[in-house]
Write an enzyme that holds these catalytic residues in place. Structure first.
Site, PDB file in Angstrom:
ATOM      1  N   VAL A 203       0.688  -1.003  -0.103  1.00 40.78           N
ATOM      2  CA  VAL A 203      -0.121  -0.059  -0.100  1.00 40.78           C
ATOM      3  C   VAL A 203       0.865   1.212   0.010  1.00 40.78           C
ATOM      4  O   VAL A 203       0.652   2.224  -0.815  1.00 40.78           O
ATOM      5  CB  VAL A 203      -1.081   0.055   1.365  1.00 40.78           C
ATOM      6  CG1 VAL A 203      -0.378   0.082   2.498  1.00 40.78           C
ATOM      7  CG2 VAL A 203      -1.960   1.274   1.150  1.00 40.78           C
TER       8      VAL A 203
ATOM      9  N   GLY B 168      -5.540  -7.096  -0.569  1.00 37.05           N
ATOM     10  CA  GLY B 168      -6.192  -6.000   0.242  1.00 37.05           C
ATOM     11  C   GLY B 168      -5.425  -4.639   0.365  1.00 37.05           C
ATOM     12  O   GLY B 168      -4.706  -4.474  -0.437  1.00 37.05           O
ATOM     13  N   GLU B 169      -5.408  -4.202   1.612  1.00 35.73           N
ATOM     14  CA  GLU B 169      -4.805  -3.004   2.025  1.00 35.73           C
ATOM     15  C   GLU B 169      -5.048  -1.859   1.236  1.00 35.73           C
ATOM     16  O   GLU B 169      -4.469  -0.590   1.504  1.00 35.73           O
ATOM     17  CB  GLU B 169      -3.108  -3.192   1.645  1.00 35.73           C
ATOM     18  CG  GLU B 169      -2.457  -4.344   2.370  1.00 35.73           C
ATOM     19  CD  GLU B 169      -1.242  -4.528   2.080  1.00 35.73           C
ATOM     20  OE1 GLU B 169      -0.421  -3.669   1.452  1.00 35.73           O
ATOM     21  OE2 GLU B 169      -0.610  -5.597   2.529  1.00 35.73           O
ATOM     22  N   GLY B 170      -5.808  -1.676   0.122  1.00 31.22           N
ATOM     23  CA  GLY B 170      -6.383  -0.777  -0.763  1.00 31.22           C
ATOM     24  C   GLY B 170      -5.323  -0.806  -1.947  1.00 31.22           C
ATOM     25  O   GLY B 170      -5.385   0.147  -2.987  1.00 31.22           O
TER      26      GLY B 170
ATOM     27  N   ASP C  32      -7.968  -2.428   3.821  1.00 29.76           N
ATOM     28  CA  ASP C  32      -8.183  -3.215   4.975  1.00 29.76           C
ATOM     29  C   ASP C  32      -6.663  -4.215   5.511  1.00 29.76           C
ATOM     30  O   ASP C  32      -6.129  -4.448   4.568  1.00 29.76           O
ATOM     31  CB  ASP C  32      -9.275  -4.474   4.670  1.00 29.76           C
ATOM     32  CG  ASP C  32      -8.992  -5.642   3.632  1.00 29.76           C
ATOM     33  OD1 ASP C  32      -8.542  -6.636   4.034  1.00 29.76           O
ATOM     34  OD2 ASP C  32      -9.144  -5.081   2.518  1.00 29.76           O
TER      35      ASP C  32
END
Length: 357
Positions: free
Chosen positions: A96, A313-315, A171
């Site tokens: 991210v 995830g993480e964006g 997330d």
């Protein structure tokens, strides 16, 4: 109940029409930029101005939280990885961070329910340490789900009041794809065996355990399907509830959002029930390899910008899509019109031939 959220007004339709008219005057054949034109029009409508402004403060908020169901073999990684990855975010070493730097965004981490003590700078909105194991107990109490929704709303307000003009929810949480899948499968009436994916890379035995956990959690969630707050309390978690509050409040504050993958989109599905019309302010960044993500996108009627078989995830997926959205804004705002450039349009009268010798 919707915990104080209400219907959300749509982006400005008159400005969208003005953007469509401007697109027709830019130095290109009509529709030649494909979906970039639609995206630029959407940004203009969200901003309420045409041409739109390039994003000055795109902000990623990574919502971190653990889940009790992770102790029952539904993930390939142990729960302590959540706190370790949160530290990695803060030190700038995660995907991210790298993708945000490239896309012109900044990253904030919010510890909502990490099962460990974290830096005070990220734990102001912490609700509890780990949400409950949803296959056998409620994720949260009544007070906790209200606190988590309020936390998400407050974080959205903090970022928008601080100047954010585009938000991305990310997330981090070992086991979080299990409650996300429960929410999506429940709200789309999908059988667990169809909805459950491999998450962090579980083997066949882990997949079977995850299917069983999702099945049992869906059974527990069935009586509260019509109540989005109760659904988050029973079968979601503090991080998912905070994300839902964040997404609903961003829409209420007329701020566009790029959704990430499975977990964020599960929260979005509930947020649309909390604040009807909120989805008009969201863009789907990418399509995850998780089967339930596609189910949620179809339910929300959102078409993702990229499909690169991502599942981190993480964006990360939303950040990969952000440069495309920036390109759409640049095209609409910075291209010359036919009149400005002195370029003839296809409807221009052809010059009369000179018949004199």
């Amino acid at each position: 109940m919707t915990d104080g959220f209400g219907p959300v007004a749509a982006p400005d339709a008159q400005i969208r029409a003005a953007a469509e008219q401007r697109q027709a005057q830019l130095t290109k054949p009509a529709g030649a930029l494909g979906r970039l034109e639609e995206l630029g029009n959407w940004v203009a409508a969200c901003q309420g101005v045409c041409p739109p402004a390039q994003f000055r403060r795109a902000r990623v908020v990574v919502f971190a939280g653990d889940h009790g169901v992770a102790a029952h073999g539904v993930s390939a990684y142990p729960s302590e990885v959540t706190a370790q990855m949160v530290a990695n975010f803060l030190s700038g070493g995660a995907a991210v961070n790298a993708l945000a730097a490239l896309a012109g965004a900044t990253v904030r981490v919010a510890d909502i329910a990490v099962d460990a003590d974290t830096d005070p700078s990220i734990s102001a909105h912490k609700v509890r340490r780990s949400s409950g194991a949803i296959d056998r107990e409620d994720a949260l109490s009544d007070d906790e789900v209200a606190t988590a929704l309020a936390a998400g709303r407050a974080i959205a307000d903090e970022e928008i009041d601080g100047g954010a003009d585009l938000l991305i929810a990310g997330d981090m949480g070992i086991g979080n794809t299990t409650p996300a899948t429960v929410l999506i499968a429940s709200l789309t009436d999908t059988e667990p065996v169809v909805a459950v994916g491999r998450g962090t890379g579980i083997d066949d035995a882990g997949w079977c355990r995850k299917v069983a956990a999702v099945r049992d959690a869906m059974r527990r969630a069935r009586p509260v399907l019509k109540d989005p707050v109760d659904l988050l309390r029973v079968a979601g978690g503090a991080d998912l509830a905070a994300m839902a509050g964040f997404l609903a409040q961003a829409a209420a504050r007329r701020t566009p959002v790029i959704l990430d993958g499975l977990v964020v989109t599960a929260a979005a599905l509930v947020a649309e029930d909390l604040a009807a019309g909120a989805k008009a302010w969201w863009l789907a960044g990418h399509r995850s390899t998780e089967p339930s993500h596609n189910l949620a996108l179809k339910q929300l009627r959102l078409e993702p910008l990229v499909d690169l078989e991502m599942r981190l995830g993480e964006g990360s997926g939303a950040l990969t899509a952000l440069p495309i959205l920036r390109a759409a804004v640049a095209a609409l705002a910075e291209m010359a019109t036919f009149g400005e450039a002195g370029v003839s349009t296809k409807d221009a009268e052809p010059a009369a031939p000179n018949l004199r010798k």
